[in-house]
Design an enzyme around this catalytic site. Structure first.
Site, PDB file in Angstrom:
ATOM      1  N   PRO A 221      81.784 142.475  32.199  1.00 21.05           N
ATOM      2  CA  PRO A 221      80.980 141.329  31.747  1.00 21.05           C
ATOM      3  C   PRO A 221      81.727 140.003  31.724  1.00 21.05           C
ATOM      4  CG  PRO A 221      80.446 143.244  30.429  1.00 21.05           C
ATOM      5  CD  PRO A 221      81.597 143.644  31.308  1.00 21.05           C
TER       6      PRO A 221
ATOM      7  N   ASP B  43      93.315 135.588  30.172  1.00 19.22           N
ATOM      8  CA  ASP B  43      93.709 136.957  29.821  1.00 19.22           C
ATOM      9  C   ASP B  43      92.444 137.730  29.472  1.00 19.22           C
ATOM     10  OD1 ASP B  43      95.051 139.226  29.138  1.00 19.22           O
ATOM     11  OD2 ASP B  43      95.872 138.450  27.261  1.00 19.22           O
TER      12      ASP B  43
ATOM     13  N   GLN C 194      81.046 144.833  23.142  1.00 15.10           N
ATOM     14  CA  GLN C 194      81.729 145.866  23.916  1.00 15.10           C
ATOM     15  C   GLN C 194      82.165 147.021  23.012  1.00 15.10           C
ATOM     16  OE1 GLN C 194      84.756 143.341  25.551  1.00 15.10           O
ATOM     17  NE2 GLN C 194      85.278 142.564  23.533  1.00 15.10           N
TER      18      GLN C 194
ATOM     19  N   ASP D  35      94.261 140.407  21.779  1.00 13.12           N
ATOM     20  CA  ASP D  35      95.339 141.244  21.247  1.00 13.12           C
ATOM     21  C   ASP D  35      96.548 140.420  20.830  1.00 13.12           C
ATOM     22  OD1 ASP D  35      97.133 140.917  23.669  1.00 13.12           O
ATOM     23  OD2 ASP D  35      95.491 141.998  24.619  1.00 13.12           O
TER      24      ASP D  35
ATOM     25  N   ASP E  73      82.149 131.937  22.920  1.00 10.65           N
ATOM     26  CA  ASP E  73      82.076 131.896  24.378  1.00 10.65           C
ATOM     27  C   ASP E  73      83.156 130.968  24.933  1.00 10.65           C
ATOM     28  OD1 ASP E  73      81.308 131.024  27.053  1.00 10.65           O
ATOM     29  OD2 ASP E  73      79.393 132.012  26.682  1.00 10.65           O
ATOM     30  N   GLY E  74      84.062 131.523  25.715  1.00 11.96           N
ATOM     31  CA  GLY E  74      85.159 130.736  26.253  1.00 11.96           C
ATOM     32  C   GLY E  74      84.709 129.681  27.238  1.00 11.96           C
TER      33      GLY E  74
ATOM     34  N   HIS F 256     102.232 141.022  29.870  1.00 15.22           N
ATOM     35  CA  HIS F 256     102.190 139.752  29.144  1.00 15.22           C
ATOM     36  C   HIS F 256     103.293 138.783  29.561  1.00 15.22           C
ATOM     37  CE1 HIS F 256      99.767 141.970  25.874  1.00 15.22           C
ATOM     38  NE2 HIS F 256      98.955 141.162  26.520  1.00 15.22           N
TER      39      HIS F 256
ATOM     40  N   GLU G   7      88.786 133.523  22.022  1.00 16.46           N
ATOM     41  CA  GLU G   7      88.418 134.933  22.191  1.00 16.46           C
ATOM     42  C   GLU G   7      86.943 135.118  21.846  1.00 16.46           C
ATOM     43  OE1 GLU G   7      87.656 138.644  22.610  1.00 16.46           O
ATOM     44  OE2 GLU G   7      89.724 138.077  23.112  1.00 16.46           O
TER      45      GLU G   7
END
EC number: 2.5.1.16
Length: 423
Positions: free
Chosen positions: A297, A290, A160, A215, A267-268, A191, A235
């Site tokens: 995507p 999150d 990205q 983040d 890949d989560g 958050h 992540e």
């Protein structure tokens, strides 16, 4: 060289016809409008066109300003006018004067219809793209934006486009693929509810999984719970974590260095499937998705397969929280997501709040087969905040916990079984 450029296309002007055909009348209008706006007229030049097929010709003209220029073109046969105003902001902020000049001309020409554009030109520091206007589209018909004083970093990772800016309104701001993700000064609006809606409803959370969230903001909130023994942050993009560590300390506040946090890059969905397939795989009291928006995507992670697997990873009494989009600007998307969640989980509690960076009322949901966050009284939420020693909350408390689940009627319409959403 930075400045403000305004354009306007006017149709069906209902002004004195002389303003469209007489260069003297048009010149006087422009002179008065320039003076009224506080701008400095240096020179004027106008050119009338001859009659055409028995109709009066139009006029084209320009005002040379010390601050830059005004250009005017008229088409009397269609009551049309185009306007072009540009001012330089090198030594002073002349933007309000440019706006006043355009407004005065719009009033004078009295168009039945108009189309205007506002463009920020140039930069104090071109190498940093300072003073650029950052726009995001909420849908095909609505956009909003903020001014950036400096572009700190821009890169295209394997996944990205990532951008970090300094902004006057929000401090440092992260944008992914042209969409605002988080900022230093408003991150708590997002958050805190994402983390604490389930974490404070749960009597004793000990483990958590954050999918996305590179983040570090959601992780930082969850790690405020002293009983939390382990948090896995899965992540996809290592570059998001790197940028956060480098630029966004005010958001993660050192969460990446907490010994309880285990960072998994990749890949989560693959990570969740591996855990679900392993009899000894981890199970979690809390799962937070999150992610970037459902129409990005990240879309598969909002789908049935991913949510079923996430449900399998919830420990008894566990709950999952995710954001689902704006019930105002993305109504069909929110309705589809709520319908899917309703098929997969026994308790689905959508909630809503205003997120300043996102420019709108935003939708989230807390889902579980066993835990109902709405059943936990405000007094219990406040007591858990006190006994767990959770400080520095700028948004969340017991009353907010209860209130956020009170849905306005337009949001209720999106719940399964409520009929087709209406605008």
């Amino acid at each position: 060289m930075h400045g403000l450029h305004l354009t306007a296309d006017l149709y069906g002007c209902q002004c004195d016809p002389a303003l469209l055909t007489d260069e003297t009348a048009l010149a006087e209008l422009c002179r008065q409008a320039v003076a009224g706006a506080g701008l400095s007229l240096v020179a004027q030049k106008y050119h009338p066109f001859p009659r055409w097929r028995g109709q009066p010709g139009g006029v084209t003209g320009a005002c040379l300003l010390a601050e830059s220029h005004l250009a005017v073109h008229t088409w009397p046969e269609r009551g049309g006018v185009t306007l072009d105003v540009y001012v330089c902001n090198f030594s002073a902020n002349n933007s309000p004067k440019a706006e006043a000049l355009l407004d005065a001309l719009l009033v004078a020409f009295a168009p039945a219809q108009q189309s205007t554009n506002r463009i920020l030109r140039g930069s104090d520091e071109p190498q940093d793209n300072a003073n650029e206007l950052l726009l995001e589209w909420l849908n095909a018909d609505c956009a909003y934006g903020f001014r950036a004083t400096r572009r700190l970093e821009t890169l295209r990772s394997a996944h990205q486009l990532l951008e970090v800016f300094d902004t006057p309104q929000w401090g440092r701001l992260l944008r992914i693929d042209g969409r605002y993700m988080t900022s230093e000064r408003d991150e708590f609006f997002y958050h805190e509810p994402m983390a604490h809606a389930a974490a404070l409803a749960h009597p004793a959370p000990r483990s958590a999984l954050v999918l996305g969230g590179g983040d570090g903001g959601c992780s930082e909130e969850l790690l405020k719970h002293p009983g939390l023994e382990r948090l896995v942050l899965a992540e996809l993009d290592a570059e998001v974590v790197r940028l956060a560590r480098k630029h966004l300390h005010a958001i993660h506040r050192g969460a990446f260095e907490d010994a309880r946090l285990a960072l998994r890059i990749g890949d989560g969905l693959a990570y969740m499937e591996a855990q679900a397939a392993d009899p000894q795989g981890e199970r979690f009291d809390l799962i937070v998705l999150d992610l970037t928006d459902p129409d990005t995507p990240a879309h598969p992670l909002y789908g049935e397969t991913a949510l079923r697997v996430a449900g399998q990873l919830l420990a008894p009494g566990g709950a999952l929280t995710l954001h689902i989009g704006s019930p105002v600007f993305q109504r069909e998307q929110v309705a589809r997501q709520l319908a899917l969640l309703g098929r997969l989980f026994a308790h689905v509690r959508p909630f809503g709040l205003y997120v300043p960076l996102y420019g709108c009322y935003w939708g989230m949901a807390c889902v579980s087969d066993t835990l109902d966050p709405l059943a936990v009284p405000a007094e219990t939420i406040d007591e858990r905040i006190r006994t767990r020693g959770i400080g520095a909350l700028r948004y969340y408390n017991g009353a907010v916990h209860q209130a956020q689940f009170a849905l306005p009627n337009f949001y209720r319409e999106l719940l399964p079984g409520q009929g087709t959403p209406t605008c």
